[in-house]
Scaffold this motif. Structure first.
Motif, PDB file in Angstrom:
ATOM      1  N   LEU A 146       0.826  -1.210   0.000  1.00 46.62           N
ATOM      2  CA  LEU A 146       0.000   0.000   0.000  1.00 46.62           C
ATOM      3  C   LEU A 146       0.865   1.267   0.000  1.00 46.62           C
ATOM      4  O   LEU A 146       0.581   2.235  -0.707  1.00 46.62           O
ATOM      5  N   ALA A 147       1.947   1.222   0.795  1.00 48.59           N
ATOM      6  CA  ALA A 147       2.848   2.374   0.848  1.00 48.59           C
ATOM      7  C   ALA A 147       3.441   2.632  -0.540  1.00 48.59           C
ATOM      8  O   ALA A 147       3.552   3.784  -0.980  1.00 48.59           O
ATOM      9  N   LEU A 148       3.808   1.541  -1.218  1.00 46.36           N
ATOM     10  CA  LEU A 148       4.384   1.696  -2.557  1.00 46.36           C
ATOM     11  C   LEU A 148       3.348   2.261  -3.534  1.00 46.36           C
ATOM     12  O   LEU A 148       3.680   3.082  -4.393  1.00 46.36           O
ATOM     13  N   VAL A 149       2.099   1.816  -3.382  1.00 43.99           N
ATOM     14  CA  VAL A 149       1.030   2.348  -4.231  1.00 43.99           C
ATOM     15  C   VAL A 149       0.951   3.863  -4.052  1.00 43.99           C
ATOM     16  O   VAL A 149       0.917   4.633  -5.007  1.00 43.99           O
ATOM     17  N   GLY A 150       0.960   4.301  -2.788  1.00 49.96           N
ATOM     18  CA  GLY A 150       0.902   5.733  -2.506  1.00 49.96           C
ATOM     19  C   GLY A 150       2.068   6.486  -3.121  1.00 49.96           C
ATOM     20  O   GLY A 150       1.909   7.546  -3.722  1.00 49.96           O
ATOM     21  N   LEU A 151       3.245   5.878  -3.004  1.00 48.66           N
ATOM     22  CA  LEU A 151       4.462   6.492  -3.534  1.00 48.66           C
ATOM     23  C   LEU A 151       4.376   6.656  -5.049  1.00 48.66           C
ATOM     24  O   LEU A 151       4.655   7.721  -5.608  1.00 48.66           O
ATOM     25  N   VAL A 152       3.962   5.574  -5.711  1.00 49.88           N
ATOM     26  CA  VAL A 152       3.895   5.592  -7.177  1.00 49.88           C
ATOM     27  C   VAL A 152       2.820   6.579  -7.646  1.00 49.88           C
ATOM     28  O   VAL A 152       3.039   7.359  -8.584  1.00 49.88           O
ATOM     29  N   LEU A 153       1.668   6.563  -6.961  1.00 46.52           N
ATOM     30  CA  LEU A 153       0.598   7.484  -7.363  1.00 46.52           C
ATOM     31  C   LEU A 153       1.043   8.939  -7.221  1.00 46.52           C
ATOM     32  O   LEU A 153       0.784   9.768  -8.084  1.00 46.52           O
ATOM     33  N   THR A 154       1.737   9.237  -6.124  1.00 48.74           N
ATOM     34  CA  THR A 154       2.224  10.605  -5.924  1.00 48.74           C
ATOM     35  C   THR A 154       3.217  10.983  -7.023  1.00 48.74           C
ATOM     36  O   THR A 154       3.185  12.103  -7.545  1.00 48.74           O
ATOM     37  N   ALA A 155       4.098  10.034  -7.361  1.00 48.33           N
ATOM     38  CA  ALA A 155       5.085  10.313  -8.409  1.00 48.33           C
ATOM     39  C   ALA A 155       4.394  10.584  -9.742  1.00 48.33           C
ATOM     40  O   ALA A 155       4.743  11.530 -10.462  1.00 48.33           O
ATOM     41  N   ILE A 156       3.396   9.740 -10.060  1.00 45.40           N
ATOM     42  CA  ILE A 156       2.659   9.948 -11.317  1.00 45.40           C
ATOM     43  C   ILE A 156       1.976  11.305 -11.291  1.00 45.40           C
ATOM     44  O   ILE A 156       1.992  12.063 -12.270  1.00 45.40           O
ATOM     45  N   PHE A 157       1.409  11.646 -10.124  1.00 45.98           N
ATOM     46  CA  PHE A 157       0.716  12.929 -10.005  1.00 45.98           C
ATOM     47  C   PHE A 157       1.678  14.091 -10.222  1.00 45.98           C
ATOM     48  O   PHE A 157       1.393  15.019 -10.981  1.00 45.98           O
ATOM     49  N   ASN A 158       2.842  14.026  -9.563  1.00 44.98           N
ATOM     50  CA  ASN A 158       3.836  15.095  -9.723  1.00 44.98           C
ATOM     51  C   ASN A 158       4.250  15.256 -11.177  1.00 44.98           C
ATOM     52  O   ASN A 158       4.387  16.365 -11.690  1.00 44.98           O
ATOM     53  N   TRP A 159       4.468  14.115 -11.818  1.00 45.94           N
ATOM     54  CA  TRP A 159       4.900  14.112 -13.219  1.00 45.94           C
ATOM     55  C   TRP A 159       3.841  14.789 -14.092  1.00 45.94           C
ATOM     56  O   TRP A 159       4.148  15.631 -14.913  1.00 45.94           O
ATOM     57  N   THR A 160       2.587  14.404 -13.844  1.00 46.17           N
ATOM     58  CA  THR A 160       1.490  14.978 -14.631  1.00 46.17           C
ATOM     59  C   THR A 160       1.352  16.473 -14.367  1.00 46.17           C
ATOM     60  O   THR A 160       1.218  17.273 -15.288  1.00 46.17           O
ATOM     61  N   GLU A 161       1.392  16.843 -13.091  1.00 49.93           N
ATOM     62  CA  GLU A 161       1.213  18.247 -12.715  1.00 49.93           C
ATOM     63  C   GLU A 161       2.262  19.122 -13.376  1.00 49.93           C
ATOM     64  O   GLU A 161       1.970  20.200 -13.875  1.00 49.93           O
ATOM     65  N   LYS A 162       3.492  18.636 -13.387  1.00 48.19           N
ATOM     66  CA  LYS A 162       4.582  19.416 -13.974  1.00 48.19           C
ATOM     67  C   LYS A 162       4.334  19.660 -15.458  1.00 48.19           C
ATOM     68  O   LYS A 162       4.753  20.670 -16.001  1.00 48.19           O
ATOM     69  N   ARG A 163       3.667  18.701 -16.106  1.00 47.56           N
ATOM     70  CA  ARG A 163       3.425  18.854 -17.542  1.00 47.56           C
ATOM     71  C   ARG A 163       2.162  19.653 -17.857  1.00 47.56           C
ATOM     72  O   ARG A 163       2.127  20.384 -18.834  1.00 47.56           O
ATOM     73  N   VAL A 164       1.161  19.494 -17.003  1.00 46.81           N
ATOM     74  CA  VAL A 164      -0.087  20.214 -17.273  1.00 46.81           C
ATOM     75  C   VAL A 164       0.059  21.694 -16.913  1.00 46.81           C
ATOM     76  O   VAL A 164      -0.362  22.567 -17.658  1.00 46.81           O
ATOM     77  N   ALA A 165       0.667  21.977 -15.771  1.00 46.26           N
ATOM     78  CA  ALA A 165       0.816  23.368 -15.322  1.00 46.26           C
ATOM     79  C   ALA A 165       2.280  23.789 -15.446  1.00 46.26           C
ATOM     80  O   ALA A 165       2.855  24.370 -14.551  1.00 46.26           O
ATOM     81  N   PHE A 166       2.856  23.486 -16.615  1.00 46.15           N
ATOM     82  CA  PHE A 166       4.305  23.655 -16.784  1.00 46.15           C
ATOM     83  C   PHE A 166       4.745  25.110 -16.690  1.00 46.15           C
ATOM     84  O   PHE A 166       5.884  25.407 -16.435  1.00 46.15           O
ATOM     85  N   TRP A 167       3.799  26.053 -16.909  1.00 42.75           N
ATOM     86  CA  TRP A 167       4.186  27.453 -16.912  1.00 42.75           C
ATOM     87  C   TRP A 167       4.224  28.048 -15.512  1.00 42.75           C
ATOM     88  O   TRP A 167       4.701  29.137 -15.306  1.00 42.75           O
ATOM     89  N   GLN A 168       3.691  27.307 -14.524  1.00 39.53           N
ATOM     90  CA  GLN A 168       3.576  27.861 -13.178  1.00 39.53           C
ATOM     91  C   GLN A 168       4.912  28.059 -12.484  1.00 39.53           C
ATOM     92  O   GLN A 168       5.233  29.147 -12.052  1.00 39.53           O
ATOM     93  N   ALA A 169       5.691  26.979 -12.378  1.00 41.78           N
ATOM     94  CA  ALA A 169       6.932  27.035 -11.605  1.00 41.78           C
ATOM     95  C   ALA A 169       7.918  28.070 -12.163  1.00 41.78           C
ATOM     96  O   ALA A 169       8.380  28.928 -11.422  1.00 41.78           O
ATOM     97  N   PRO A 170       8.208  28.060 -13.478  1.00 37.22           N
ATOM     98  CA  PRO A 170       9.165  29.048 -13.976  1.00 37.22           C
ATOM     99  C   PRO A 170       8.660  30.466 -13.814  1.00 37.22           C
ATOM    100  O   PRO A 170       9.445  31.384 -13.630  1.00 37.22           O
ATOM    101  N   GLN A 171       7.324  30.656 -13.857  1.00 41.81           N
ATOM    102  CA  GLN A 171       6.779  31.998 -13.735  1.00 41.81           C
ATOM    103  C   GLN A 171       6.938  32.543 -12.328  1.00 41.81           C
ATOM    104  O   GLN A 171       7.098  33.737 -12.135  1.00 41.81           O
ATOM    105  N   ALA A 172       6.855  31.642 -11.358  1.00 43.25           N
ATOM    106  CA  ALA A 172       6.900  32.083  -9.971  1.00 43.25           C
ATOM    107  C   ALA A 172       8.292  32.599  -9.600  1.00 43.25           C
ATOM    108  O   ALA A 172       8.438  33.339  -8.645  1.00 43.25           O
ATOM    109  N   GLN A 173       9.293  32.212 -10.367  1.00 40.59           N
ATOM    110  CA  GLN A 173      10.667  32.609 -10.031  1.00 40.59           C
ATOM    111  C   GLN A 173      10.905  34.098 -10.246  1.00 40.59           C
ATOM    112  O   GLN A 173      10.339  34.672 -11.152  1.00 40.59           O
TER     113      GLN A 173
END
Lengths: 258, 279
Positions: free
Chosen positions: A231-258
């Motif tokens: 279960l812990a691994l499931v949580g880990l993998v899901l979070t990683a997938i989420f982070n990966w997706t978020e970075k691609r969907v909202a890719f303009w957010q992080a560089p803009q905040a700098q």
């Protein structure tokens, strides 16, 4: 910018803590400082875990949990984004739905399980419903905020070029509020995992939550912990997938905040 | 069209006369009180003319421009482009915002931003759209940045993208809301020259709202001076400065300085003007 060597030291220090923790548990269990029946040595748990993986026993419960999670989470998120966009866009719709959502939102979702079991029984419909309900509110609240935070200049920009309402929604409101929606979906993902496990424990007909509880009830304590690792691994993998997706969907957010 | 084509003989002015007829705008507050922002503004802008509207800050000039653009409806009066009443967002007018940082969409590349202004209106292949986009990016000198994102560019470059995007829609009327006020002084002079080049090449009608008297005189054929809120026209001045205008020489010419003197004296003298604010 941190130097590579410094980063390495920090990562190494961070990894050493879990190692020390596991070693401590190993000693405590082997020397009988804790009851080994309740807390088997991590090495024994890992052996059981390996067995679950190698025999393929993990597959059915994992698929069960992931299916419920995926279906419930998707329903919850899609419903929340749809209503949230409307509530964020129109004051009237917001005022119409706000009392209802504020009534249900503060209820800790597991408290709704007994009622849901009465109506839907102990199967997948109940499990999916509770996951969808739990996923719904954080996404709803963030979507409302996200749509409200869209700068009027962006909308006027689309209007001045003659974009009609559907295009303004699709090409301005949705992408502009996406970072907020994703922040809500991140909170919901954690809640969804929590609720799927809780409801599986109550239902007792499959899934990782059921596996953890059934093993413990049958005094298969090592198995119970081994399922916890899955279960812990499931949580880990899901979070990683989420982070990966978020970075691609909202890719303009992080560089803009700098 | 290439960059060099900008310096060729300019085409005949296109489009129709823009008539602003007794425009009034009253805002009603949530508590029922009302504020009069614009009081009976009448202006005619000829096809291909460059008109500047100056006024003290907070006088309602942006409101006036938004009403002209159809982004806001007037409380009284009407805006006409040729024989047509402006209601909603007219197809031939484009509004250039001061806040390029908010107006450029961060999830679209520079090229996607530019194509956002015309792609939905015209049935065209992807390569044809890209060619038109590249044409306008070349005019503002940013062809090499087509695949960058707006936030990867400097403020001045971002406003040039916004200008390219506005012109790529090939409007008959370009409405500019203090588009040069958020960039540094040198970049501003650069953008002034650029907008005049583009205006000469494309002959659209230009309406510029600004609080910068120098900018208004340097760019415009006529300068309309607004009163303090509620805004009404207090004076319309012909600049009569020769074209092409030169970044340094024009600004040092006696006629330019005389106009500047006259306009500043006018703006500062009024009660409620800038001099009043400074006290």
């Amino acid at each position: 910018m941190m130097r590579a060597k410094d980063r390495l030291i920090i990562v190494a220090a961070g990894c050493s803590l879990p190692a020390v923790f596991l070693l401590g548990l190993e000693f405590a269990s082997r020397n009988g400082w804790v009851n080994p029946t309740f807390l088997p040595a991590p090495s024994a748990i890992f052996a059981t875990f390996a067995q679950i993986i190698l025999t393929g026993a993990f597959f059915a419960p994992l698929v069960h949990t992931l299916t419920l999670l995926f279906v419930g989470y998707s329903i919850g998120c899609i419903a929340a984004i749809s209503l949230g966009v409307l509530m964020g866009y129109s004051r009237a719709i917001y005022n119409l739905f706000e009392p209802l959502t504020e009534l249900i939102r503060p209820i800790p979702k597991p408290a709704l399980l007994p009622a849901l079991i009465l109506f839907l029984g102990l199967g997948a419909p109940m499990e999916i419903t509770i996951v969808a309900l739990g996923s719904f509110f954080p996404v709803l609240i963030n979507t409302v905020q996200g749509v409200r935070a869209v700068d009027p200049v962006m909308i006027d920009t689309a209007r001045t070029f003659g974009h009609k309402s559907p295009a303004v929604w699709r090409r301005i409101l949705l992408p502009a509020s996406a970072p907020y929606v994703l922040a809500g979906m991140r909170i919901s993902l954690g809640l969804a995992l929590l609720l799927v496990v809780t409801s599986e424990m109550l239902s007792g007909n499959g899934g990782l939550g059921d596996a953890i509880l059934s093993a413990q009830r049958s005094f298969l304590v090592k198995e119970s912990y081994a399922w916890l690792i899955v279960l812990a691994l499931v949580g880990l993998v899901l979070t990683a997938i989420f982070n990966w997706t978020e970075k691609r969907v909202a890719f303009w957010q992080a560089p803009q905040a700098q | 069209m290439s960059v060099t084509a900008l310096h060729q003989v300019s085409p005949a002015p296109q489009g129709a006369r823009l008539s602003i007829d007794k425009i009034g705008k009253v805002f009603t507050g949530p508590s029922g009180g009302s504020v009069k922002a614009i009081d009976g503004v009448t202006l005619n802008v000829e096809p291909g003319e460059f008109l500047a509207i100056v006024g003290p800050s907070g006088c309602g000039k942006s409101t006036l421009l938004q009403v002209i653009a159809g982004l806001m409806s007037p409380s009284s009066g009407a805006v006409r482009l040729g024989a047509q009443d402006v209601t909603g967002e007219p197809a031939h007018m484009v509004y250039l915002f001061q806040q390029y940082g908010k107006s450029l969409l961060p999830w679209m590349s520079v090229a996607e931003n530019v194509m956002f202004s015309f792609r939905h209106r015209i049935v065209m292949t992807r390569s044809a759209a890209r060619a038109r986009c590249d044409e306008y990016l070349a005019m503002v000198g940013l062809l090499d940045f087509a695949d960058h994102y707006p936030w990867q560019l400097s403020g001045g470059m971002q406003q040039r993208v916004a200008i390219a995007r506005a012109l790529a829609a090939e409007p008959k009327v370009l409405l500019m809301d203090e588009p040069f006020s958020s960039v540094d002084a040198l970049t501003r002079l650069d953008l002034h020259a650029l907008i005049l080049d583009l205006w000469t090449a494309k002959r659209f009608t230009a309406v510029l709202v600004t609080h910068d008297v120098d900018e208004a005189i340097f760019l415009a054929d006529r300068v309309a001076v607004l009163t303090h809120r509620p805004a009404s026209i207090s004076e319309v001045i012909d600049t009569n400065l020769p074209r092409p205008r030169l970044s340094i020489e024009t600004r040092e010419s006696p006629n330019f300085l005389a106009l500047r003197h006259r306009l500043l004296a006018h703006l500062l003298a009024r009660p409620g003007g800038a001099a009043h604010d400074a006290r």
